[in-house]
Design a protein around this motif. Structure first.
Motif, PDB file in Angstrom:
ATOM      1  N   ALA A  25      -4.617   7.470   9.793  1.00 25.39           N
ATOM      2  CA  ALA A  25      -5.603   8.555   9.719  1.00 25.39           C
ATOM      3  C   ALA A  25      -4.928   9.906   9.923  1.00 25.39           C
ATOM      4  CB  ALA A  25      -6.704   8.343  10.747  1.00 25.39           C
TER       5      ALA A  25
ATOM      6  N   TYR B  24      -9.959  -0.860   7.192  1.00 28.25           N
ATOM      7  CA  TYR B  24     -10.461  -0.520   5.857  1.00 28.25           C
ATOM      8  C   TYR B  24     -10.196   0.949   5.555  1.00 28.25           C
ATOM      9  CZ  TYR B  24     -13.246  -4.818   5.920  1.00 28.25           C
ATOM     10  OH  TYR B  24     -13.654  -6.118   5.977  1.00 28.25           O
ATOM     11  N   MET B  25     -10.145   1.253   4.275  1.00 20.96           N
ATOM     12  CA  MET B  25     -10.081   2.633   3.814  1.00 20.96           C
ATOM     13  C   MET B  25     -11.365   2.887   3.030  1.00 20.96           C
ATOM     14  SD  MET B  25      -7.120   4.467   1.512  1.00 20.96           S
ATOM     15  CE  MET B  25      -7.201   3.241   0.232  1.00 20.96           C
TER      16      MET B  25
ATOM     17  N   LEU C 275      -7.217  -2.907   4.142  1.00 22.83           N
ATOM     18  CA  LEU C 275      -5.794  -2.590   4.189  1.00 22.83           C
ATOM     19  C   LEU C 275      -4.995  -3.639   4.950  1.00 22.83           C
ATOM     20  CD1 LEU C 275      -5.973   1.244   4.865  1.00 22.83           C
ATOM     21  CD2 LEU C 275      -5.594   0.074   2.691  1.00 22.83           C
TER      22      LEU C 275
ATOM     23  N   ASP D  41       0.883  -1.167   0.000  1.00 23.62           N
ATOM     24  CA  ASP D  41       0.000   0.000   0.000  1.00 23.62           C
ATOM     25  C   ASP D  41       0.916   1.212   0.000  1.00 23.62           C
ATOM     26  OD1 ASP D  41      -2.104  -1.774   0.314  1.00 23.62           O
ATOM     27  OD2 ASP D  41      -2.195  -1.518   2.478  1.00 23.62           O
TER      28      ASP D  41
ATOM     29  N   ILE E 159     -10.533   9.880  -0.285  1.00 27.96           N
ATOM     30  CA  ILE E 159     -10.543   9.061   0.925  1.00 27.96           C
ATOM     31  C   ILE E 159     -11.426   9.746   1.964  1.00 27.96           C
ATOM     32  CG2 ILE E 159      -9.171   8.059   2.781  1.00 27.96           C
ATOM     33  CD1 ILE E 159      -6.791   8.056   0.869  1.00 27.96           C
TER      34      ILE E 159
ATOM     35  N   SER F 182     -15.408   0.210   0.427  1.00 31.36           N
ATOM     36  CA  SER F 182     -14.337  -0.065   1.384  1.00 31.36           C
ATOM     37  C   SER F 182     -13.238  -0.900   0.751  1.00 31.36           C
ATOM     38  CB  SER F 182     -14.878  -0.830   2.589  1.00 31.36           C
ATOM     39  OG  SER F 182     -15.909  -0.116   3.199  1.00 31.36           O
TER      40      SER F 182
ATOM     41  N   SER G 277     -12.481   8.127   5.073  1.00 30.90           N
ATOM     42  CA  SER G 277     -12.093   7.783   6.433  1.00 30.90           C
ATOM     43  C   SER G 277     -11.315   6.475   6.455  1.00 30.90           C
ATOM     44  CB  SER G 277     -13.328   7.653   7.326  1.00 30.90           C
ATOM     45  OG  SER G 277     -14.116   6.572   6.890  1.00 30.90           O
ATOM     46  N   ILE G 278     -10.761   6.198   7.619  1.00 32.66           N
ATOM     47  CA  ILE G 278     -10.168   4.899   7.912  1.00 32.66           C
ATOM     48  C   ILE G 278     -11.138   4.216   8.862  1.00 32.66           C
ATOM     49  CG2 ILE G 278      -8.224   3.703   9.006  1.00 32.66           C
ATOM     50  CD1 ILE G 278      -7.522   5.061   6.346  1.00 32.66           C
TER      51      ILE G 278
END
Length: 184
Positions: free
Chosen positions: A174, A143-144, A154, A93, A125, A151, A127-128
């Protein structure tokens, strides 16, 4: 394993080449080979495995069933060895603030989708997200959330991170991406 600077974050993702997978593939191979040899011994009437007398196994139905289990086990074992050799699921990633992009790369099975490469703009993006399911089969996944895309996981779903480890990883990512954290 990860590498970070002020502008780039690279997270390496381990694939199928894990000691546990190699161990299970080896155990499955030896077990299924034993079943196949016992089934074949009962058919031939000779001892192919010196520790186990073949006269105790009648070919029909025990020998046929053992041969079937041996062949099925060899197929499953070859599948496991294939995923290990291709290192399915490995990749990285890459979060690049300078260019404003997120790249997610994974190796898949050979064929059309062997290389899985996703690219998103950082502004998309939302949120995380941390998903935590406790119980017998505890599951903690990071997840991202991508605007209009859904989603993207990750972390591996079988990666057994503690609650503290996944919270710390989510908080750091984040903060790096300047997005909020959601918990489900």
């Amino acid at each position: 394993m990860s590498w970070r600077s002020d502008r780039i974050w690279i997270e390496l993702i381990a694939g199928s080449r894990k000691p546990s997978n190699v161990c299970w593939a080896f155990i499955l191979f030896l077990g299924s080979l034993g079943f196949l040899l016992v089934g074949t011994s009962s058919y031939l009437g000779r001892n192919l495995i010196p520790l186990f007398p073949s006269q105790q196994i009648i070919f029909f139905p025990q020998g046929i069933v053992m041969s079937f289990y041996g062949i099925a086990g060899l197929f499953i074992s070859s599948y496991l060895w294939s995923t290990i050799s291709w290192n399915v699921g490995s990749g990285y990633d890459r979060f690049d603030i300078k260019e404003g992009i997120v790249c997610i790369f994974r190796w898949g099975f050979p064929g059309k989708n062997r290389r899985i490469f996703l690219r998103f703009l950082m502004k998309d993006i939302q949120s995380i997200r941390i998903e935590v399911k406790e119980g017998i089969y505890a599951r903690r996944v990071l997840y991202m959330e991508i605007r209009g895309q859904g989603s993207i996981p990750l972390t591996r779903t079988d990666e057994n991170l503690t609650l503290r480890e996944i919270e710390q990883k989510a908080a750091e990512l984040a903060y790096f991406l300047c997005v909020p954290i959601e918990v489900f």
